[in-house]
Scaffold this motif. Structure first.
Motif, PDB file in Angstrom:
ATOM      1  N   PRO A   7      -7.288   2.591  -2.182  1.00 21.00           N
ATOM      2  CA  PRO A   7      -8.031   1.435  -1.683  1.00 21.00           C
ATOM      3  C   PRO A   7      -7.146   0.359  -1.072  1.00 21.00           C
ATOM      4  O   PRO A   7      -7.576  -0.352  -0.150  1.00 21.00           O
ATOM      5  CB  PRO A   7      -8.763   0.909  -2.924  1.00 21.00           C
ATOM      6  CG  PRO A   7      -7.970   1.421  -4.082  1.00 21.00           C
ATOM      7  CD  PRO A   7      -7.426   2.748  -3.642  1.00 21.00           C
ATOM      8  N   LYS A   8      -5.908   0.211  -1.566  1.00 22.17           N
ATOM      9  CA  LYS A   8      -5.022  -0.821  -1.032  1.00 22.17           C
ATOM     10  C   LYS A   8      -4.664  -0.563   0.431  1.00 22.17           C
ATOM     11  O   LYS A   8      -4.325  -1.492   1.171  1.00 22.17           O
ATOM     12  CB  LYS A   8      -3.744  -0.908  -1.870  1.00 22.17           C
ATOM     13  CG  LYS A   8      -3.969  -1.482  -3.263  1.00 22.17           C
ATOM     14  CD  LYS A   8      -2.663  -1.631  -4.014  1.00 22.17           C
ATOM     15  CE  LYS A   8      -2.884  -2.253  -5.381  1.00 22.17           C
ATOM     16  NZ  LYS A   8      -1.616  -2.397  -6.141  1.00 22.17           N
ATOM     17  N   GLN A   9      -4.737   0.685   0.840  1.00 21.70           N
ATOM     18  CA  GLN A   9      -4.495   1.017   2.236  1.00 21.70           C
ATOM     19  C   GLN A   9      -5.794   1.129   3.020  1.00 21.70           C
ATOM     20  O   GLN A   9      -5.913   0.620   4.142  1.00 21.70           O
ATOM     21  CB  GLN A   9      -3.731   2.344   2.333  1.00 21.70           C
ATOM     22  CG  GLN A   9      -3.361   2.746   3.766  1.00 21.70           C
ATOM     23  CD  GLN A   9      -2.761   4.134   3.812  1.00 21.70           C
ATOM     24  OE1 GLN A   9      -3.453   5.129   3.602  1.00 21.70           O
ATOM     25  NE2 GLN A   9      -1.468   4.204   4.068  1.00 21.70           N
ATOM     26  N   ALA A  10      -6.796   1.793   2.445  1.00 22.43           N
ATOM     27  CA  ALA A  10      -8.033   2.094   3.167  1.00 22.43           C
ATOM     28  C   ALA A  10      -8.840   0.846   3.509  1.00 22.43           C
ATOM     29  O   ALA A  10      -9.373   0.723   4.620  1.00 22.43           O
ATOM     30  CB  ALA A  10      -8.892   3.072   2.370  1.00 22.43           C
ATOM     31  N   VAL A  11      -8.961  -0.095   2.582  1.00 21.83           N
ATOM     32  CA  VAL A  11      -9.785  -1.283   2.830  1.00 21.83           C
ATOM     33  C   VAL A  11      -9.208  -2.155   3.941  1.00 21.83           C
ATOM     34  O   VAL A  11      -9.942  -2.552   4.860  1.00 21.83           O
ATOM     35  CB  VAL A  11      -9.998  -2.089   1.527  1.00 21.83           C
ATOM     36  CG1 VAL A  11     -10.713  -3.410   1.819  1.00 21.83           C
ATOM     37  CG2 VAL A  11     -10.831  -1.275   0.538  1.00 21.83           C
ATOM     38  N   PRO A  12      -7.898  -2.489   3.956  1.00 20.76           N
ATOM     39  CA  PRO A  12      -7.351  -3.233   5.093  1.00 20.76           C
ATOM     40  C   PRO A  12      -7.503  -2.497   6.421  1.00 20.76           C
ATOM     41  O   PRO A  12      -7.742  -3.128   7.462  1.00 20.76           O
ATOM     42  CB  PRO A  12      -5.873  -3.418   4.727  1.00 20.76           C
ATOM     43  CG  PRO A  12      -5.838  -3.346   3.248  1.00 20.76           C
ATOM     44  CD  PRO A  12      -6.896  -2.340   2.881  1.00 20.76           C
ATOM     45  N   LEU A  13      -7.373  -1.169   6.396  1.00 23.03           N
ATOM     46  CA  LEU A  13      -7.552  -0.401   7.629  1.00 23.03           C
ATOM     47  C   LEU A  13      -8.990  -0.522   8.137  1.00 23.03           C
ATOM     48  O   LEU A  13      -9.226  -0.654   9.343  1.00 23.03           O
ATOM     49  CB  LEU A  13      -7.197   1.067   7.405  1.00 23.03           C
ATOM     50  CG  LEU A  13      -5.707   1.404   7.351  1.00 23.03           C
ATOM     51  CD1 LEU A  13      -5.512   2.873   6.963  1.00 23.03           C
ATOM     52  CD2 LEU A  13      -5.020   1.122   8.687  1.00 23.03           C
ATOM     53  N   LEU A  14      -9.952  -0.483   7.238  1.00 27.30           N
ATOM     54  CA  LEU A  14     -11.353  -0.631   7.627  1.00 27.30           C
ATOM     55  C   LEU A  14     -11.627  -2.026   8.173  1.00 27.30           C
ATOM     56  O   LEU A  14     -12.365  -2.196   9.152  1.00 27.30           O
ATOM     57  CB  LEU A  14     -12.266  -0.338   6.448  1.00 27.30           C
ATOM     58  CG  LEU A  14     -12.479   1.142   6.125  1.00 27.30           C
ATOM     59  CD1 LEU A  14     -13.011   1.327   4.716  1.00 27.30           C
ATOM     60  CD2 LEU A  14     -13.432   1.773   7.140  1.00 27.30           C
ATOM     61  N   LYS A  15     -11.029  -3.040   7.589  1.00 23.92           N
ATOM     62  CA  LYS A  15     -11.190  -4.398   8.108  1.00 23.92           C
ATOM     63  C   LYS A  15     -10.604  -4.503   9.518  1.00 23.92           C
ATOM     64  O   LYS A  15     -11.185  -5.140  10.407  1.00 23.92           O
ATOM     65  CB  LYS A  15     -10.514  -5.412   7.184  1.00 23.92           C
ATOM     66  CG  LYS A  15     -11.197  -5.622   5.856  1.00 23.92           C
ATOM     67  CD  LYS A  15     -10.437  -6.693   5.085  1.00 23.92           C
ATOM     68  CE  LYS A  15     -10.992  -6.927   3.712  1.00 23.92           C
ATOM     69  NZ  LYS A  15     -10.203  -7.936   2.961  1.00 23.92           N
ATOM     70  N   ALA A  16      -9.434  -3.908   9.710  1.00 16.09           N
ATOM     71  CA  ALA A  16      -8.821  -3.915  11.041  1.00 16.09           C
ATOM     72  C   ALA A  16      -9.697  -3.171  12.036  1.00 16.09           C
ATOM     73  O   ALA A  16      -9.803  -3.566  13.207  1.00 16.09           O
ATOM     74  CB  ALA A  16      -7.428  -3.285  10.976  1.00 16.09           C
ATOM     75  N   ALA A  17     -10.336  -2.092  11.598  1.00 15.15           N
ATOM     76  CA  ALA A  17     -11.248  -1.342  12.462  1.00 15.15           C
ATOM     77  C   ALA A  17     -12.439  -2.198  12.869  1.00 15.15           C
ATOM     78  O   ALA A  17     -12.910  -2.134  14.007  1.00 15.15           O
ATOM     79  CB  ALA A  17     -11.721  -0.075  11.756  1.00 15.15           C
ATOM     80  N   ILE A  18     -12.942  -3.026  11.950  1.00 13.17           N
ATOM     81  CA  ILE A  18     -14.039  -3.934  12.262  1.00 13.17           C
ATOM     82  C   ILE A  18     -13.619  -4.920  13.343  1.00 13.17           C
ATOM     83  O   ILE A  18     -14.390  -5.248  14.253  1.00 13.17           O
ATOM     84  CB  ILE A  18     -14.487  -4.694  10.989  1.00 13.17           C
ATOM     85  CG1 ILE A  18     -15.134  -3.732   9.981  1.00 13.17           C
ATOM     86  CG2 ILE A  18     -15.465  -5.818  11.337  1.00 13.17           C
ATOM     87  CD1 ILE A  18     -15.361  -4.345   8.611  1.00 13.17           C
TER      88      ILE A  18
ATOM     89  N   ASP B  51      -1.451  -5.418   5.178  1.00 16.17           N
ATOM     90  CA  ASP B  51      -2.284  -6.547   4.786  1.00 16.17           C
ATOM     91  C   ASP B  51      -3.101  -6.936   6.003  1.00 16.17           C
ATOM     92  O   ASP B  51      -2.637  -6.805   7.151  1.00 16.17           O
ATOM     93  CB  ASP B  51      -1.456  -7.743   4.317  1.00 16.17           C
ATOM     94  CG  ASP B  51      -1.033  -7.606   2.866  1.00 16.17           C
ATOM     95  OD1 ASP B  51      -1.924  -7.551   2.004  1.00 16.17           O
ATOM     96  OD2 ASP B  51       0.176  -7.533   2.612  1.00 16.17           O
ATOM     97  N   PHE B  52      -4.325  -7.408   5.767  1.00 18.51           N
ATOM     98  CA  PHE B  52      -5.198  -7.836   6.862  1.00 18.51           C
ATOM     99  C   PHE B  52      -5.590  -9.281   6.636  1.00 18.51           C
ATOM    100  O   PHE B  52      -6.038  -9.650   5.547  1.00 18.51           O
ATOM    101  CB  PHE B  52      -6.451  -6.960   6.925  1.00 18.51           C
ATOM    102  CG  PHE B  52      -7.412  -7.362   8.013  1.00 18.51           C
ATOM    103  CD1 PHE B  52      -7.219  -6.940   9.316  1.00 18.51           C
ATOM    104  CD2 PHE B  52      -8.497  -8.178   7.731  1.00 18.51           C
ATOM    105  CE1 PHE B  52      -8.095  -7.313  10.325  1.00 18.51           C
ATOM    106  CE2 PHE B  52      -9.377  -8.560   8.731  1.00 18.51           C
ATOM    107  CZ  PHE B  52      -9.174  -8.124  10.027  1.00 18.51           C
ATOM    108  N   VAL B  53      -5.410 -10.092   7.681  1.00 19.15           N
ATOM    109  CA  VAL B  53      -5.799 -11.498   7.626  1.00 19.15           C
ATOM    110  C   VAL B  53      -6.872 -11.722   8.676  1.00 19.15           C
ATOM    111  O   VAL B  53      -6.604 -11.613   9.883  1.00 19.15           O
ATOM    112  CB  VAL B  53      -4.597 -12.431   7.888  1.00 19.15           C
ATOM    113  CG1 VAL B  53      -5.037 -13.893   7.795  1.00 19.15           C
ATOM    114  CG2 VAL B  53      -3.472 -12.147   6.900  1.00 19.15           C
ATOM    115  N   ALA B  54      -8.104 -11.998   8.245  1.00 18.87           N
ATOM    116  CA  ALA B  54      -9.207 -12.199   9.177  1.00 18.87           C
ATOM    117  C   ALA B  54      -9.013 -13.478   9.977  1.00 18.87           C
ATOM    118  O   ALA B  54      -8.288 -14.390   9.565  1.00 18.87           O
ATOM    119  CB  ALA B  54     -10.533 -12.251   8.419  1.00 18.87           C
TER     120      ALA B  54
END
Length: 345
Positions: free
Chosen positions: A187-198, A239-242
């Motif tokens: 999840p630490k990798q998959a969730v930021p990747l999904l946010k970046a995809a959004i 890491d993803f920063v919106a």
């Protein structure tokens, strides 16, 4: 489905997690697809996506059942087997304001639907495309799929003698502007990747390895939970920063690559052992091939091009949904029609 750990009780839209959930899953207990569903729910909730502005698409297969398990307030459609890409393209072209997320499997995308998948990638159709990749046809009792690794064994002992199709490499070669690979159990990798995809505006392709606990989680399988954990080789920490958040992520200078997404969000990539640049298309393909030869599973953001025009831009599609356009927009005057005809003279 277990409760999802949340940062806050409501997101930036004032919504709780409930509108992002769906029906109770009917998949096998422990299925990696259900874990991916959890990641989708968490990413869409944390980013703050309006559920009613999302169109969920899928084809046929175990993976294609999963859109029923997230975003219950969104419109969803099960397309004919392998035809989800064209249905998704039509929906996006008809209503550019929709966020389209498609969930497919390795059979749906790499076998019967591979032609559709190829054209979706070369057009860079703006949507999130998740391939829940387990290397077998789980819905028809566990035969090898086209993504199964050479040398992998079925439960009955049969060995796969054919080369596999690497959907991530294929997506990069054909024109997808965002390509990532991950593991359902990370999840630490998959969730930021999904946010970046959004946040991405072109085709965001995520090839997520999702072990089948019923037919492909045994000794000799290269897609079992134990083996994937052993061969997983991340190219960076993410890491993803919106765009609406205050940046709080800090990495040592020289150890970080920052990728700015079209909406102003940022993906922070911390280098691990590899000196990897996800904006270099040829390097991405080379890295995938090297990991394949060494028996490793390369995961992370493999390739991204945030400047490439997507299909809607290339075709000059209006921001207004087509069914909302009046006759003044759809029916040109005699003078304008004459001008259009002159272009083809």
């Amino acid at each position: 489905m277990a409760d999802i750990p949340l940062k806050t009780a409501v997101n930036r839209l004032g919504l709780t997690i409930e509108p992002y959930k769906g029906l109770t899953s009917t998949l096998c207990t422990g299925c990696g697809h259900d874990t991916i569903t959890r990641h989708v729910i968490q990413a869409f909730y944390e980013y703050g996506v309006e559920p009613y502005k999302v169109a969920k698409m899928s084809g046929i297969g175990c993976s294609s059942k999963t859109p029923a398990y997230f975003l219950s307030r969104s419109c969803g459609l099960n397309a004919v087997h392998g035809r989800m890409p064209s249905i998704s393209t039509g929906a996006k072209m008809a209503n550019r304001s929709l966020m389209v997320i498609g969930v497919s499997g390795d059979g749906d995308s790499a076998s019967i639907g591979i032609g559709q998948f190829c054209h979706l990638a070369r057009r860079n159709t703006p949507m999130i495309y998740i391939i829940e990749n387990n290397g077998v046809y789980g819905l028809t009792k566990g035969q090898f799929s086209a993504t199964a690794d050479p040398g992998s064994k079925l439960k009955g002992g049969e060995v796969n003698m054919f080369e596999n199709i690497d959907c991530a490499a294929l997506g990069i070669m054909l024109g997808a502007s965002f390509v990532a690979r991950s593991f359902s159990g990370d999840p630490k990798q998959a969730v930021p990747l999904l946010k970046a995809a959004i946040a991405h505006k072109g085709l965001a392709l995520l090839d997520i390895i999702s072990p089948c606990v019923t037919f492909n989680n045994h000794e000799g399988s290269t897609r079992s939970y134990p083996n994937v954990r052993k061969i997983d080789s991340p190219v960076h920490e993410l890491d993803f920063v919106a765009f609406y958040e205050t940046p709080t992520v800090e990495y040592d200078p020289g150890q970080t690559k920052e990728v700015e997404m079209p909406d102003g969000s940022k993906v922070m990539l911390k280098k691990l052992a590899k000196d990897y640049d996800p904006t270099d298309r040829m390097a991405a393909l080379q890295a995938i091939e090297q990991s394949r030869k060494s028996g490793q599973l390369l995961t992370g953001l493999l390739y991204v091009d945030t400047a490439k025009r997507d299909f809607c831009e290339v075709e000059g599609m209006t921001e207004t949904p087509l069914n909302e356009l009046g006759q003044d927009k759809l029916r040109p005057s005699r003078e304008r029609f004459t001008e259009i005809l002159k272009q083809f003279a």
